[in-house]
Design a protein around this motif. Sequence first.
Motif, mmCIF file in Angstrom:
data_model
loop_
_atom_site.group_PDB
_atom_site.id
_atom_site.type_symbol
_atom_site.label_atom_id
_atom_site.label_comp_id
_atom_site.label_asym_id
_atom_site.label_seq_id
_atom_site.Cartn_x
_atom_site.Cartn_y
_atom_site.Cartn_z
ATOM 1 N N ALA A 285 0.898 47.959 48.825
ATOM 2 C CA ALA A 285 1.334 46.703 48.215
ATOM 3 C C ALA A 285 0.799 46.600 46.788
ATOM 4 O O ALA A 285 1.509 46.148 45.870
ATOM 5 C CB ALA A 285 0.856 45.517 49.045
ATOM 6 N N GLY A 286 -0.449 47.026 46.589
ATOM 7 C CA GLY A 286 -1.019 47.012 45.241
ATOM 8 C C GLY A 286 -0.223 47.877 44.280
ATOM 9 O O GLY A 286 -0.026 47.521 43.109
ATOM 10 N N LEU A 287 0.248 49.027 44.772
ATOM 11 C CA LEU A 287 1.051 49.913 43.936
ATOM 12 C C LEU A 287 2.364 49.235 43.533
ATOM 13 O O LEU A 287 2.792 49.310 42.373
ATOM 14 C CB LEU A 287 1.328 51.216 44.691
ATOM 15 N N GLN A 288 2.989 48.552 44.482
ATOM 16 C CA GLN A 288 4.241 47.867 44.164
ATOM 17 C C GLN A 288 4.009 46.715 43.182
ATOM 18 O O GLN A 288 4.825 46.489 42.273
ATOM 19 C CB GLN A 288 4.888 47.350 45.454
ATOM 20 N N VAL A 289 2.908 45.988 43.348
ATOM 21 C CA VAL A 289 2.587 44.914 42.415
ATOM 22 C C VAL A 289 2.355 45.481 41.019
ATOM 23 O O VAL A 289 2.808 44.909 40.008
ATOM 24 C CB VAL A 289 1.343 44.129 42.893
ATOM 25 N N ALA A 290 1.668 46.628 40.937
ATOM 26 C CA ALA A 290 1.413 47.256 39.638
ATOM 27 C C ALA A 290 2.716 47.650 38.954
ATOM 28 O O ALA A 290 2.895 47.445 37.738
ATOM 29 C CB ALA A 290 0.515 48.476 39.824
ATOM 30 N N ARG A 291 3.633 48.219 39.708
ATOM 31 C CA ARG A 291 4.931 48.606 39.126
ATOM 32 C C ARG A 291 5.692 47.374 38.635
ATOM 33 O O ARG A 291 6.284 47.380 37.553
ATOM 34 C CB ARG A 291 5.755 49.348 40.174
ATOM 35 N N ALA A 292 5.672 46.318 39.453
ATOM 36 C CA ALA A 292 6.378 45.101 39.068
ATOM 37 C C ALA A 292 5.755 44.481 37.811
ATOM 38 O O ALA A 292 6.470 44.034 36.902
ATOM 39 C CB ALA A 292 6.358 44.101 40.218
ATOM 40 N N ALA A 293 4.426 44.472 37.740
ATOM 41 C CA ALA A 293 3.744 43.912 36.572
ATOM 42 C C ALA A 293 4.089 44.701 35.319
ATOM 43 O O ALA A 293 4.338 44.121 34.247
ATOM 44 C CB ALA A 293 2.237 43.899 36.808
ATOM 45 N N ASP A 294 4.114 46.031 35.426
ATOM 46 C CA ASP A 294 4.460 46.854 34.265
ATOM 47 C C ASP A 294 5.880 46.571 33.789
ATOM 48 O O ASP A 294 6.150 46.499 32.581
ATOM 49 C CB ASP A 294 4.319 48.338 34.608
ATOM 50 N N ALA A 295 6.810 46.410 34.750
ATOM 51 C CA ALA A 295 8.204 46.144 34.381
ATOM 52 C C ALA A 295 8.324 44.805 33.644
ATOM 53 O O ALA A 295 9.015 44.704 32.614
ATOM 54 C CB ALA A 295 9.084 46.156 35.618
ATOM 55 N N VAL A 296 7.643 43.778 34.160
ATOM 56 C CA VAL A 296 7.707 42.461 33.521
ATOM 57 C C VAL A 296 7.063 42.504 32.144
ATOM 58 O O VAL A 296 7.616 41.967 31.153
ATOM 59 C CB VAL A 296 7.036 41.399 34.416
ATOM 60 N N GLU A 297 5.898 43.138 32.029
ATOM 61 C CA GLU A 297 5.181 43.160 30.758
ATOM 62 C C GLU A 297 5.917 43.989 29.710
ATOM 63 O O GLU A 297 5.878 43.667 28.513
ATOM 64 C CB GLU A 297 3.759 43.675 30.985
ATOM 65 N N GLN A 298 6.590 45.053 30.148
ATOM 66 C CA GLN A 298 7.373 45.839 29.202
ATOM 67 C C GLN A 298 8.551 45.021 28.671
ATOM 68 O O GLN A 298 8.923 45.109 27.500
ATOM 69 C CB GLN A 298 7.877 47.117 29.865
ATOM 70 N N ARG A 299 9.121 44.195 29.530
ATOM 71 C CA ARG A 299 10.286 43.396 29.138
ATOM 72 C C ARG A 299 9.893 42.204 28.274
ATOM 73 O O ARG A 299 10.599 41.853 27.319
ATOM 74 C CB ARG A 299 11.012 42.918 30.390
ATOM 75 N N THR A 300 8.750 41.564 28.592
ATOM 76 C CA THR A 300 8.379 40.317 27.908
ATOM 77 C C THR A 300 7.351 40.505 26.805
ATOM 78 O O THR A 300 7.218 39.640 25.928
ATOM 79 C CB THR A 300 7.819 39.304 28.918
ATOM 80 N N GLY A 301 6.586 41.606 26.893
ATOM 81 C CA GLY A 301 5.530 41.810 25.912
ATOM 82 C C GLY A 301 4.305 40.952 26.153
ATOM 83 O O GLY A 301 3.433 40.843 25.287
#
Length: 271
Positions: A240-256
């Motif tokens: 679950a931590g791995l999936q949260v990390a991937r999701a966080a990276d996707a959001v941060e890459q999109r929003t900065g």
Amino acid sequence: MHPAKAAQGLADVVVARGARLHEGTRVRSIEPRVVRTDHGTVRARHVVRATEAWTSQAPGSRREVVPVYSLVVATEPLPAHVLDEVGLAQGETFSEHRNVIVYGQRTADGRIVFGGRGAPYHWRSAIEPRFDEEPRVFAAIERYLHQMLPATAPYAITHRWGGPLGIARDWHAAVRHDPATGLASAGGYVGDGVTTTNLAGRTLADLLTGADTELTRLPWVGHRSPRWEPEPARWLGVNAGLQVARAADAVEQRTGRVTPLSRVLARLTGH
């Protein structure tokens, strides 16, 4: 540096000084001043366990660390103008502050070695040679490399490999020694072991010889991390931590911007 050559060079030095190496010998149990193996029992004043990710395979130690895989790729040797263009002409190392860690460096023969996390944690801390290869993760690592350094895209990836890291519950490496039992250990490097093991070895040498030095007073001496949760909580939590990390990276890459998901990840990992 070349980690395999460093390990072989260290082995050559200690053998030249009288040490004996018994590779391929399975240890069945470690007890105070005793190691029981498939080929007999070894007794010693000190017994040092330095098994890193494989600590999770030992009876009674399955929850001390979790083996999490890190995978790596290497390009063909690159022209000097490409290395200069991407800022690696002098052998610099680099990383990116994403949650799913990536890292890289230039090699002596002009390749770029680039790696990262992202492989799943396997049920009951399983370690198998086939886990060293995850095509989906290799593809993602290659994609990240070309995103970060577009000039590398035309060049071939010639090598792919990987292996498990030892991660303590609080992501805190430790060096321990109990003079009463003769048992000592070092580990929990979370992928930073190439250099950290050297410091751990020097620290252990001082502890085992009874020296009182700056090394024996370092904060990691005697540290004990919490044990990982039993299964299935361990499998669910790590993945679950791995999936949260991937999701966080996707959001941060999109929003900065840093996302609250990163704070959730920090709570999951305990650091």
